[in-house]
Each structure stands twice: as structure tokens, then as C-alpha cells.
Design a protein around this motif. Structure first.
Motif, PDB file in Angstrom:
ATOM      1  N   ARG A 158       0.850  -1.196   0.000  1.00  0.00           N
ATOM      2  CA  ARG A 158       0.000   0.000   0.000  1.00  0.00           C
ATOM      3  C   ARG A 158       0.884   1.245   0.000  1.00  0.00           C
ATOM      4  N   GLY A 198      -4.490   6.768  -2.897  1.00  0.00           N
ATOM      5  CA  GLY A 198      -3.966   5.459  -2.528  1.00  0.00           C
ATOM      6  C   GLY A 198      -3.636   4.615  -3.748  1.00  0.00           C
ATOM      7  N   ARG A 236      -2.491   0.513  -4.476  1.00  0.00           N
ATOM      8  CA  ARG A 236      -2.188  -0.828  -3.994  1.00  0.00           C
ATOM      9  C   ARG A 236      -1.562  -1.608  -5.133  1.00  0.00           C
TER      10      ARG A 236
END
Length: 176
Positions: A20, A53, A55
């Protein structure tokens, strides 16, 4: 005005796991790619819109080593090294003893001249202050010591097909 930043785990990521990362300073459209340190071969890539974000799933068959996530937005770029504990080179038995290589992530951050507290001045351990362990690298560049010192060692081990385990001093300090 802040530059494009990327920050992620300072510790170890295992093969097949999800890493992450955070892209800043705000939500935006960006492109990303994953490569192995020292290689231009893109292992994964994609585009994200309106998020901060990111991932990235490490390949299940990833070998131990440093992988690099690069993001680009509006002509700017930033990079983050992912230290991966993975598989030994092909043809090397997985149960064979391997030396542990410890990468100095604390030192990389300690000399990283990034303004963590937004006071207009770069923060480093050299100045005698404290700094967050997980923060972006200044200018979005990889740590110079990673490129100059660690990459040649890891490249040698890979070329010689020597198996090794990999961690960071930050992971050891955190008990990971």
C-alpha cells in the motif's frame, strides 16, 4: 506548492502480498509502473484517477530484491523502493541456507532532505531533529545510497545466482 510525492512501506513486503502506497499531495490522475531495481522491464502498470492510494500486488513468483514503484502525473514523477522477501533464483533449492542482507532504510530516511513538518526547511537526522520513518523521498528520487551502494551488491548476488534473504533495519527495529 508541493511536488508529486510517493510514500510506502519502509519495511519488507513479501512475494504475493499487497503493498500500500500513498500518492500526494492530493487526489489526482496518475500512471504507475512496477520494475525491479536496475531493470527497465515493466512488471505491472496501470492508471488511477481521483485517488491518493495505490495498492500494488507483488507477483507470487517475485524473487528477493528491491522493486521500484514509479508514478507520473502532469509531467512529474516520484519513485518508491519496495524491499521484497521472495523466492530464490530459479534452480536454487528453497530450503538451502541463505545469508540475510539488511538494507539501511533508517539511514536512507535520516539523510533524506524532505520537509516533513511543512515549515519550509528540510528535516534530517543530521540536523539533530526527529523525523517520521515513513515519508516521501525528496524530489521523488530513490535514495542515493540505495542506487550507489545497495544496487551493486544485489546485482552481483543476482548475477552470481546466489540466494539471499532481504530485510531492512527499520523492519528489524519494528520487530517485523
Amino acid at each position: 506548492v508541493r511536488r508529486l510525492t510517493l510514500e510506502g512501506p519502509g519495511g519488507v513486503v513479501t512475494a504475493g502480498s499487497l503493498a500500500r502506497l500513498r500518492v500526494g499531495p492530493g487526489a489526482r490522475r496518475f500512471e504507475w509502473e512496477l520494475t525491479r531495481l536496475g531493470s527497465s522491464k515493466v512488471l505491472k502498470q496501470g492508471t488511477r484517477r481521483g485517488v491518493t492510494g495505490l495498492r500494488v500486488r507483488m507477483p507470487d513468483d517475485a524473487r528477493s530484491g528491491v522493486y521500484v514503484v514509479r508514478v507520473r502525473a502532469r509531467g512529474r514523477g516520484a519513485s518508491w523502493p519496495l524491499v521484497v522477501a521472495g523466492l530464490p533464483p530459479k534452480g536454487v533449492p528453497a530450503d538451502r541456507p541463505r545469508p540475510l542482507v539488511v538494507l539501511p532504510a533508517i539511514s536512507w530516511q535520516g539523510v533524506n532532505p524532505f520537509d516533513s513538518d511543512l515549515d519550509g526547511f528540510a528535516d534530517t537526522l543530521v540536523d539533530g531533529g526527529s523525523i517520521p520513518a515513513d515519508r516521501p523521498y525528496a524530489g521523488g528520487r530513490l535514495p542515493a545510497a540505495l542506487v550507489r551502494q545497495s544496487e551493486p551488491l544485489l546485482s552481483f548476488l543476482d548475477r552470481a545466482r546466489l540466494a539471499y534473504d532481504l530485510t531492512t533495519d527499520l523492519s528489524l527495529a519494528r520487530g517485523e
